[in-house]
Write an enzyme that holds these catalytic residues in place. Structure first.
Site, PDB file in Angstrom:
ATOM      1  N   TYR A   1       0.777  -1.152   0.080  1.00  0.00           N
ATOM      2  CA  TYR A   1      -0.004  -0.154   0.095  1.00  0.00           C
ATOM      3  C   TYR A   1       0.823   1.297  -0.026  1.00  0.00           C
ATOM      4  O   TYR A   1       0.680   2.164  -0.793  1.00  0.00           O
ATOM      5  CB  TYR A   1      -0.889  -0.046   1.264  1.00  0.00           C
ATOM      6  CG  TYR A   1      -1.999   1.160   1.314  1.00  0.00           C
ATOM      7  CD1 TYR A   1      -3.203   1.067   0.553  1.00  0.00           C
ATOM      8  CD2 TYR A   1      -1.701   2.173   2.183  1.00  0.00           C
ATOM      9  CE1 TYR A   1      -3.897   2.170   0.825  1.00  0.00           C
ATOM     10  CE2 TYR A   1      -2.576   3.349   2.176  1.00  0.00           C
ATOM     11  CZ  TYR A   1      -3.694   3.121   1.626  1.00  0.00           C
ATOM     12  OH  TYR A   1      -4.605   4.380   1.727  1.00  0.00           O
TER      13      TYR A   1
ATOM     14  N   LYS B   1       0.897   3.795  -2.992  1.00  0.00           N
ATOM     15  CA  LYS B   1       0.400   5.329  -2.857  1.00  0.00           C
ATOM     16  C   LYS B   1       1.334   6.368  -2.992  1.00  0.00           C
ATOM     17  O   LYS B   1       1.324   7.662  -3.529  1.00  0.00           O
ATOM     18  CB  LYS B   1      -0.098   5.321  -1.302  1.00  0.00           C
ATOM     19  CG  LYS B   1      -1.459   4.706  -1.078  1.00  0.00           C
ATOM     20  CD  LYS B   1      -2.649   5.368  -1.961  1.00  0.00           C
ATOM     21  CE  LYS B   1      -4.009   5.168  -1.632  1.00  0.00           C
ATOM     22  NZ  LYS B   1      -5.140   5.613  -2.582  1.00  0.00           N
TER      23      LYS B   1
END
Length: 304
Positions: free
Chosen positions: A166, A170
């Site tokens: 993640y 991101k």
């Protein structure tokens, strides 16, 4: 104060069927935008397909007197991204802004992170943004106007344990934002990003059983989607003429992320050794004369 409005504007929101994405859709529609709600309805790990979330958000907007259409294609595929852009053009004849919000979540200790899960995070966040923004960019370039908002995360920029995939995906969104901002500037296209925090199903998935405790519920109650959606609306609007702006938004606070470079230490003869780095580390890391470059060329010019 001029109202931030979207009269005659069309906005595509990926991951628009739930959570923050749905809040973005509602906020934009309330300000006059026609919204393409793009969401294939997968679970928080990217599995399955359910057209109901996107269709329900679109239907609620239409029932309230707004304009919206659902796209249930998979944004993490090239064809899915193109389908959403084509739908905006066929339904409304234009596309003015994209909110690249789609994504999934998985947490694991780093040494246990499965390769397929890491790749899935990159695909559902970073590639999903690329697959939608690339065809949208061409439309905006021809129109001479566009707004792109990339949904990044403090979990990547500043770090959060157990979120390797993640965090990588991101933070990659910021690199994509920089490229789009620089290439879009001459065509009236801005690219900005947001670092949001809100009580969404992804937050609940991360908190697991802690979300059901009194402390957990109290914490989640302070992270409302209506504290974030207006910030995204501003970044996606004609009122925002800034580009490469990264805003953090949660709990009623809006702040700007600054990624800078120190003046550093400069070798007199152009030669650098490992011992030089150790000797001059305090000078290298001194932030008193911090510069915030807008491109790699700005940093290079800093030495001139």
């Amino acid at each position: 104060m001029n109202r931030v409005a979207f009269a005659d504007r069309v906005v595509l929101v990926t991951g628009g069927g739930r959570g923050l994405g749905a809040a973005y859709c509602r906020e934009l529609a309330s300000r006059g935008a026609a919204v393409v709600v793009h969401d294939n309805g997968s679970d928080t790990e990217g599995r399955g397909h359910d057209p109901a979330p996107a269709r329900n958000v679109a239907a609620a907007i239409v029932d309230g007197g707004g304009r919206a259409v659902a796209c249930v294609a998979d944004a993490s595929t090239e064809s899915g991204g193109r389908e959403a852009v084509d739908l905006a053009l066929s339904e409304y004849g234009r596309l003015d802004a994209v909110i690249a919000n789609a994504g999934i979540i998985h947490d694991d200790s780093f040494e246990e992170w499965p390769t397929d899960r890491f790749e899935a995070l990159l695909r559902h966040h970073l590639l999903a943004a690329f697959h939608v923004v690339r065809p949208a960019f061409a439309v905006m370039k021809d129109a001479g106007y566009g707004r792109v908002v990339f949904v990044s995360s403090a979990a990547g920029v500043f770090g959060q344990p157990r979120l390797a995939g993640y965090a990588a995906a991101k933070t990659g969104m910021l690199g994509l934002m920089n490229a789009v901002a620089l290439e879009g500037a001459e065509f009236g296209i801005t690219a900005n990003a947001i670092l949001p925090m809100a009580a969404t199903r992804m937050a609940l998935a991360l908190m697991a059983d802690a979300a059901d405790t009194a402390d957990g519920r109290e914490f989640l109650d302070t992270l409302r989607v209506d504290q974030v959606a207006p910030v995204v609306a501003y970044l996606a609007s004609e009122s925002c003429d800034r580009t490469q702006l990264v805003l953090s938004a949660f709990r009623g606070r809006v702040a700007a992320l600054q990624i800078g470079v120190t003046r550093g230490w400069i070798s007199e003869n152009g030669m650098v050794s490992a011992e030089d780095v150790a000797t001059h580390l305090d000078e290298i890391t001194d932030t008193d004369d911090l510069m915030v470059p807008s491109s790699i060329f700005d940093e290079m010019a800093y030495l001139a």
